[in-house]
Structure formats: C-alpha cells, structure tokens
Motif scaffolding. Structure first.
Motif, mmCIF file in Angstrom:
data_model
loop_
_atom_site.group_PDB
_atom_site.id
_atom_site.type_symbol
_atom_site.label_atom_id
_atom_site.label_comp_id
_atom_site.label_asym_id
_atom_site.label_seq_id
_atom_site.Cartn_x
_atom_site.Cartn_y
_atom_site.Cartn_z
ATOM 1 N N ARG A 66 0.839 -1.198 0.000
ATOM 2 C CA ARG A 66 0.000 0.000 0.000
ATOM 3 C C ARG A 66 0.875 1.249 0.000
ATOM 4 N N GLU A 67 0.470 2.181 -0.815
ATOM 5 C CA GLU A 67 1.290 3.358 -1.092
ATOM 6 C C GLU A 67 1.774 4.051 0.174
ATOM 7 N N HIS A 68 0.923 4.198 1.170
ATOM 8 C CA HIS A 68 1.309 4.945 2.373
ATOM 9 C C HIS A 68 2.243 4.156 3.296
ATOM 10 N N GLU A 69 2.483 2.858 2.974
ATOM 11 C CA GLU A 69 3.395 2.058 3.790
ATOM 12 C C GLU A 69 4.666 1.676 3.048
ATOM 13 N N ARG A 70 4.802 2.136 1.815
ATOM 14 C CA ARG A 70 5.918 1.703 0.965
ATOM 15 C C ARG A 70 7.273 2.065 1.550
ATOM 16 N N HIS A 71 7.369 3.188 2.268
ATOM 17 C CA HIS A 71 8.669 3.641 2.767
ATOM 18 C C HIS A 71 9.239 2.718 3.845
ATOM 19 N N HIS A 72 8.433 1.778 4.323
ATOM 20 C CA HIS A 72 8.926 0.837 5.335
ATOM 21 C C HIS A 72 9.560 -0.414 4.730
ATOM 22 N N PHE A 73 9.338 -0.643 3.446
ATOM 23 C CA PHE A 73 9.820 -1.890 2.844
ATOM 24 C C PHE A 73 11.245 -1.775 2.333
ATOM 25 N N ARG A 74 12.049 -2.788 2.622
ATOM 26 C CA ARG A 74 13.407 -2.905 2.102
ATOM 27 C C ARG A 74 13.576 -4.312 1.534
ATOM 28 N N TRP A 75 14.179 -4.411 0.375
ATOM 29 C CA TRP A 75 14.468 -5.726 -0.183
ATOM 30 C C TRP A 75 15.481 -6.455 0.694
ATOM 31 N N PRO A 76 15.422 -7.778 0.761
ATOM 32 C CA PRO A 76 16.368 -8.505 1.624
ATOM 33 C C PRO A 76 17.805 -8.362 1.150
ATOM 34 N N GLN A 77 18.705 -8.370 2.103
ATOM 35 C CA GLN A 77 20.129 -8.272 1.798
ATOM 36 C C GLN A 77 20.666 -9.617 1.315
ATOM 37 N N VAL A 78 21.581 -9.546 0.381
ATOM 38 C CA VAL A 78 22.226 -10.748 -0.126
ATOM 39 C C VAL A 78 23.159 -11.320 0.939
ATOM 40 N N MET A 79 23.180 -12.639 1.078
ATOM 41 C CA MET A 79 24.082 -13.273 2.035
ATOM 42 C C MET A 79 25.519 -13.097 1.587
ATOM 43 N N GLN A 80 26.399 -12.864 2.522
ATOM 44 C CA GLN A 80 27.812 -12.650 2.192
ATOM 45 C C GLN A 80 28.560 -13.959 1.970
ATOM 46 N N ASP A 81 28.112 -15.025 2.626
ATOM 47 C CA ASP A 81 28.777 -16.319 2.482
ATOM 48 C C ASP A 81 28.257 -17.038 1.248
ATOM 49 N N ASN A 82 29.137 -17.718 0.543
ATOM 50 C CA ASN A 82 28.715 -18.516 -0.598
ATOM 51 C C ASN A 82 27.912 -19.715 -0.121
ATOM 52 N N PRO A 83 26.916 -20.135 -0.902
ATOM 53 C CA PRO A 83 26.170 -21.337 -0.513
ATOM 54 C C PRO A 83 27.038 -22.573 -0.631
ATOM 55 N N LYS A 84 26.607 -23.637 -0.019
ATOM 56 C CA LYS A 84 27.322 -24.903 -0.132
ATOM 57 C C LYS A 84 27.322 -25.368 -1.583
ATOM 58 N N THR A 85 28.303 -26.157 -1.934
ATOM 59 C CA THR A 85 28.337 -26.757 -3.267
ATOM 60 C C THR A 85 27.352 -27.925 -3.320
ATOM 61 N N VAL A 86 27.133 -28.428 -4.537
ATOM 62 C CA VAL A 86 26.288 -29.613 -4.701
ATOM 63 C C VAL A 86 26.885 -30.784 -3.923
ATOM 64 N N GLY A 87 28.204 -30.921 -3.999
ATOM 65 C CA GLY A 87 28.856 -32.008 -3.294
ATOM 66 C C GLY A 87 28.674 -31.927 -1.794
ATOM 67 N N GLU A 88 28.889 -30.742 -1.244
ATOM 68 C CA GLU A 88 28.719 -30.553 0.201
ATOM 69 C C GLU A 88 27.269 -30.771 0.617
ATOM 70 N N THR A 89 26.339 -30.323 -0.217
ATOM 71 C CA THR A 89 24.923 -30.405 0.118
ATOM 72 C C THR A 89 24.406 -31.841 0.088
ATOM 73 N N LEU A 90 24.893 -32.638 -0.864
ATOM 74 C CA LEU A 90 24.307 -33.959 -1.092
ATOM 75 C C LEU A 90 25.192 -35.126 -0.678
ATOM 76 N N TYR A 91 26.366 -34.850 -0.129
ATOM 77 C CA TYR A 91 27.314 -35.926 0.181
ATOM 78 C C TYR A 91 26.701 -37.006 1.072
ATOM 79 N N ASP A 92 26.014 -36.618 2.141
ATOM 80 C CA ASP A 92 25.445 -37.618 3.051
ATOM 81 C C ASP A 92 24.381 -38.468 2.356
ATOM 82 N N MET A 93 23.661 -37.873 1.411
ATOM 83 C CA MET A 93 22.641 -38.628 0.679
ATOM 84 C C MET A 93 23.284 -39.572 -0.335
ATOM 85 N N MET A 94 24.339 -39.098 -1.003
ATOM 86 C CA MET A 94 25.016 -39.928 -2.004
ATOM 87 C C MET A 94 25.692 -41.151 -1.374
#
Length: 321
Positions: A164-192
């Motif tokens: 709503r127009e009168h509340e727009r000044h309160h919204f901020r887009w989320p900040q990008v995470m500074q840490d890189n995400p895990k790789t596919v290998g790190e994420t799925l190793y226990d499953m593999m």
C-alpha cells in the motif's frame, strides 16, 4: 497475532514454507494440480487447501488478509517458450490483480521467471505497475538469485512486491548473504553415501559448485530429467547424470555418473528433508522442479512482515500522540 495470507498457484509448498517461516498463516492455499494439493495436505493437514482453477476462485471471503502471494505460471514469459505474455492463455496476472481488488491485502508478493524482466515485456510491466497504482499500491519487480540466499542453486527468479502506497517507505528488499552457498557435493554428500557408495567422497570433490537451475518440465513431455542439453552438460561437469531421476542413492559398488533422487533435488531447492512429495517419481519431481525455493520466499516475506510491523508501530505512536 500471526499475519494472514492467501496463496494462489501454491504448488508443492515452496513459497508456503517461506511464508510460514516469516510468520504468515494461510487463510487458504489454491492449487490446480491434484498431486501438489495432496503434498500440501500430507505435510500440513491443518492448512485450508483448495484444489481449483484460479480463474474460478472468489477472493471476497478472504478480504482483509495481510498478504496475497503466489507463483503465477511462467510459460508466458519463459525464454524457453514463445514469450506471448498477455496473449498467452496461461497468463494469470490479470486474475492476480482481480484478487488484489477483491481481497485488498496490505501487500502482494508474486513470483515469475527471469524472462519477465526482458525488454519485450517492458510495456507489460508498465501496465502492471499502473494497475497496482490504480488499486493504491506501490510495486516493484526485482531479479533475485536463489544462491544469494543460501540455496545451492543458481535459479534466478523475479519477485514482484506491492505494498500500500502509504506504507511503501517501510519496505526494504532482503540483503544478499555474504557467504557462498554450499556446493552440490557438500549439500548432497550424506545422501550420495547413504547406501555405502565407495565413490561418494571422490564425487563430492568433483561436485564443487552450485547447481544450475532445476526445471520441473511440462506434463506434455516425457519423464523427469534435469533440463535441456545445456543444463545436462552443466550437471555433467558436476558429476551428475541429468538424463533422469534415480529411485535411490548409488549402491556400494556403483560405477559411473550417478543420478539425483527426488529427495536430493528437493534439498537443492531448499526444502527441508522432512517435506514429503505425493505421487510417483515423475509428478513428485515436477512438483520439486517447479517450486519457489523456501529460503528465497522467506527472505522476501520477512521483509514484508517487517514493513508491516514498522507501519503498525508508526501508526500506534501517532495515535498515542
């Protein structure tokens, strides 16, 4: 009190999980696919899941919900399609706008593909923005990458937020995470290695990057796979066979390039491991592949909730004065 939401085109619950994490409770979740509805009910029996067509859905019983959210169909704007936009019968933005008018939520959150931001759709975006303005909302689309929010996958997606127009000044887009995400290998190793695969450690070292965009595919095509030729090549460099989906992890003496299971793909999408998908392998995989990653939905929805909190606090202080 928790904030309420109406979710359309809810799919298998990726966005719903993000909204839940941000403190929103659904008044209703609308989805046309029967297996996706089954998935939602399987995991959250208390949710009000309605199976039906958005074009026939009446939003007036839910007037005053805090948030209207949904992932309207992507094919009208996908670079993999004909990019017909408003001329595509699957374009449901007009229906979403109808619901904005009927429900009059405090905020709106709609998700779509990167193609929506293409130059060919500039007029479409301007008309959408103008209609939101007519209804009393400020709106802005933004391209977000899932990997910027901890999801081990590229997955660029456009998120449109309207407040709503009168509340727009309160919204901020989320900040990008500074840490890189895990790789596919790190994420799925226990499953593999779950079945004792002797090559799991070597595979983990090879799968040393995030995943390419996971695709759900269309019901018009055959069984599940990890996308077009270029995507399959990208998967191959990570030591993953993209030609299909496996029923189980590699066994102890497996030799070759493993395929992912539905559960592995779900983890790469940011779903929690305890989220179960209804149906056999093909419909289950399609639900996963078409989902909005929960961590991305949570990041945006948390900022929307924060904007509402700030507006409420401001209004409270003004009334007290």
């Amino acid at each position: 009190m928790p904030r309420t939401c109406v979710e359309i085109c809810a799919g298998a619950g990726g966005q719903a999980l993000g909204l839940e994490a941000a403190g929103f409770e659904p008044d209703v979740l609308l989805e046309i696919d029967d297996k996706a509805c089954e998935t939602l009910r399987l995991n959250r029996p208390n949710w009000n899941v309605v199976e039906g067509d958005l074009r026939e859905f009446d939003g007036t019983p839910f007037k005053g919900a805090d948030l209207l959210a949904g992932g309207v169909p992507c094919p009208p704007f996908s670079v993999a399609g004909k990019q017909l936009g408003a001329d595509d019968e699957r374009d449901l933005f007009p229906e979403a706008l109808r619901l904005v008018e009927e429900i009059q939520p405090r905020a709106v959150m709609l998700e779509n593909v990167r193609g929506f931001m293409g130059a060919v759709f500039e007029d479409y975006r301007l008309k959408l923005k103008a209609r939101f303005q007519e209804l009393g909302y400020w709106s802005e689309p933004r391209l977000l990458n899932a990997s910027d929010f901890g999801v081990p996958q590229l997955r660029p997606r456009v998120v449109i937020v309207a407040i709503r127009e009168h509340e727009r000044h309160h919204f901020r887009w989320p900040q990008v995470m500074q840490d890189n995400p895990k790789t596919v290998g790190e994420t799925l190793y226990d499953m593999m290695k779950a079945s004792g695969w002797k090559g799991a450690a070597k595979w983990k070292t090879r799968a040393n990057d995030i995943a390419p965009t996971i695709v759900g595919g269309s019901k018009k095509h055959g069984g599940p796979d990890l996308g077009p030729t270029r995507a399959k090549r990208a998967w191959a460099t990570l030591g993953v066979c993209g030609m299909g989906i496996a029923n189980s992890p590699p066994d102890r003496d497996f030799v070759g390039t493993p395929r992912l299971t539905v559960e592995m793909v779900a983890r790469l999408q940011g779903f929690p491991d305890d989220w179960k998908f209804a149906g056999r392998k093909t419909p289950a995989y399609r639900q996963v592949g078409n989902a909005f990653p929960p961590p991305v939905a949570a990041a945006v929805a948390t900022q929307i909730a924060a904007a509402m909190d700030a507006a409420d606090a401001e209004n409270g202080s003004e009334q007290a004065a």
